[in-house]
Design an enzyme around this catalytic site. Structure first.
Site, PDB file in Angstrom:
ATOM      1  N   ASP A 183       0.874  -1.163   0.000  1.00 16.57           N
ATOM      2  CA  ASP A 183       0.000   0.000   0.000  1.00 16.57           C
ATOM      3  C   ASP A 183       0.919   1.221   0.000  1.00 16.57           C
ATOM      4  O   ASP A 183       1.572   1.531   1.003  1.00 16.57           O
ATOM      5  CB  ASP A 183      -0.904  -0.018   1.244  1.00 16.57           C
ATOM      6  CG  ASP A 183      -1.879   1.167   1.273  1.00 16.57           C
ATOM      7  OD1 ASP A 183      -1.540   2.230   0.716  1.00 16.57           O
ATOM      8  OD2 ASP A 183      -2.952   1.042   1.880  1.00 16.57           O
ATOM      9  N   LYS A 208      -6.142  10.433  -1.159  1.00 14.15           N
ATOM     10  CA  LYS A 208      -5.048  11.218  -0.590  1.00 14.15           C
ATOM     11  C   LYS A 208      -4.310  11.978  -1.703  1.00 14.15           C
ATOM     12  O   LYS A 208      -4.912  12.804  -2.358  1.00 14.15           O
ATOM     13  CB  LYS A 208      -4.134  10.296   0.213  1.00 14.15           C
ATOM     14  CG  LYS A 208      -4.894   9.377   1.196  1.00 14.15           C
ATOM     15  CD  LYS A 208      -5.613  10.206   2.246  1.00 14.15           C
ATOM     16  CE  LYS A 208      -6.219   9.419   3.383  1.00 14.15           C
ATOM     17  NZ  LYS A 208      -7.193   8.392   3.070  1.00 14.15           N
TER      18      LYS A 208
END
Ligand SMILES: Cc1ncc(COP(=O)(O)O)c(C=O)c1O
Length: 392
Positions: A183, A208
């Site tokens: 990730d 994000k």
């Protein structure tokens, strides 16, 4: 000709000729697609023609964002989702079967941990959690669990910004034969491309840095074609599709990803340096600083360290909360990676429901603060921190 990352961010995936010659990719708001004749249907179902059929399986705007992400991440294949957690859950449920075992590092996103510990056992999939950076422990668990199918690590991690040792993970992967999933939400393809360093699948919360403007929720999984196909099959069945409007916003955000990351990297470093010198700050965690425990790994695997800076104040809980409430440019809130500066207090915002001893074990101290430095002028961010520090 290999194009640079900024050029790819702007142009990759975009068709040479757009609808009505527009510059930008249009938002195609449709749930389904029609066929003019039954011959067209037959050409489609027999695979002679590749086209869109139904919104859960694809959309022209979303197809462009997938292609752009694939080229930015140097991936064979990619898929997008309606959130980062859908990307994580579809990756795990798409790749794992009953009886499989997976290994997680202990500092993964709280909901990822919760999903693995609470949901996956219902499908007969077991998880072991190992300490991030302890590869001897990981090796021991791999020996004890030959049924280990997958290892998932984040890098950098939250809130201490630990960095995965990709070479060691790849060496273990070679010996034990698992799928390595990273990730890389905190890194973005601008700062690190784990697929070129041996990972099989990379997942992102596009909410994000990829989106970058705190205005969308999205996720992505990228990597080896056979693995992404399995993940896509799962998602095509269950849903979790990115909608065309979000795909457009993500495309728009991605065009400035490289230039935004340059600013996040610079601002993050300058803010971390300022905090490290400040007498009211006990410790700063930023992998770009030589004092960070994983600085060596950051230099080896990353091109920049982004805008997240974590630090401990010389203060008790009350004064820490006063510091947070005194900030003006940094708004209090969860999340990170947007153009706006944000500040979070992990103890209250993410771990309030945890017993104090559990928080202590996880290193979530009362005086711990995490900044997400935006793309503002670094001096303004530093001035804001300085005035709030002067109040405690
Ligand atoms: C590293 C990481 N992965 C995944 C997620 C989940 O992403 P989303 O909030 O888009 O579902 C987050 C969310 O904060 C995260 O920090």
């Amino acid at each position: 000709m290999t194009l640079g990352i900024s050029t790819r961010a702007v142009h990759s995936g975009e068709p040479d000729r757009q609808y009505m010659d527009s510059i930008t990719t249009p938002i195609v708001m449709t749930s389904s697609y029609t066929f003019a004749t039954m011959d067209e249907v037959l050409d489609y179902v027999t695979g002679k023609v590749d086209r869109f059929e139904y919104g859960r399986y694809g959309n022209p705007t979303t197809a462009v964002v997938i292609k752009k992400l694939r080229e930015l991440e140097s991936a064979e294949d990619a898929e997008v989702f309606d959130s980062g957690m859908t990307a994580v859950s579809c990756t795990l449920l798409g790749l794992l079967r009953e009886g499989d075992h997976l290994i997680l590092t202990d500092d993964v996103y709280k909901k990822t941990l919760m999903f693995c510990e609470k949901v996956l056992p219902r499908f007969g999939i077991r998880t072991s959690v190992v300490k991030m950076g302890d590869y001897n422990e990981m090796e021991e668990v791999l020996r004890r669990h030959p049924e280990t199918k997958l290892v998932l690590s984040e890098s950098p991690t939250n809130p201490y910004l630990n960095i995965a040792d990709m070479d060691t993970l790849c060496e273990l992967k070679k010996r034990f034969g698992f799928i390595l999933v990273v990730d890389a939400t905190f890194a973005t393809p601008v700062n690190q491309q784990p697929l070129t360093q041996g990972a099989d699948v990379v997942v992102h919360s596009a909410t994000k840095y990829l989106g970058g403007h705190n205005d969308l929720l999205g996720g992505a999984a990228l990597g080896r074609k056979d693995l992404i196909e399995a993940i896509r099959d799962y998602r095509n069945t269950t849903g979790g599709v990115m909608d065309p409007m979000t795909s457009y916003l993500l495309l728009r955000g991605l065009k400035t990803l490289a230039i935004r990351m340059e600013r996040h990297n610079t601002n993050g470093f300058l803010v971390a340096q300022f905090l490290e010198r400040h007498p009211r700050v006990r410790k700063v965690y930023y992998p770009g600083l030589p004092s960070h425990h994983d600085h060596r790994l950051a230099l080896k695997y990353m091109r920049g360290c982004g805008g997240v800076v974590t630090f401990e104040l010389h203060a008790n809980l009350e004064r820490t909360l006063k510091f947070l409430s005194s900030l003006k440019l940094f708004k209090i809130g969860p999340s990170f990676g947007g153009v706006e500066a944000l500040v979070t207090h992990p103890m209250t915002i993410s771990y309030y429901d945890y017993p104090p001893e559990e928080r202590k074990r996880l290193g979530i101290l009362d005086e711990l603060v995490r900044l997400s430095v935006g793309i503002e002028d670094s001096q303004d961010l530093i001035d804001d921190l300085a005035q709030a520090l002067a109040k405690i």
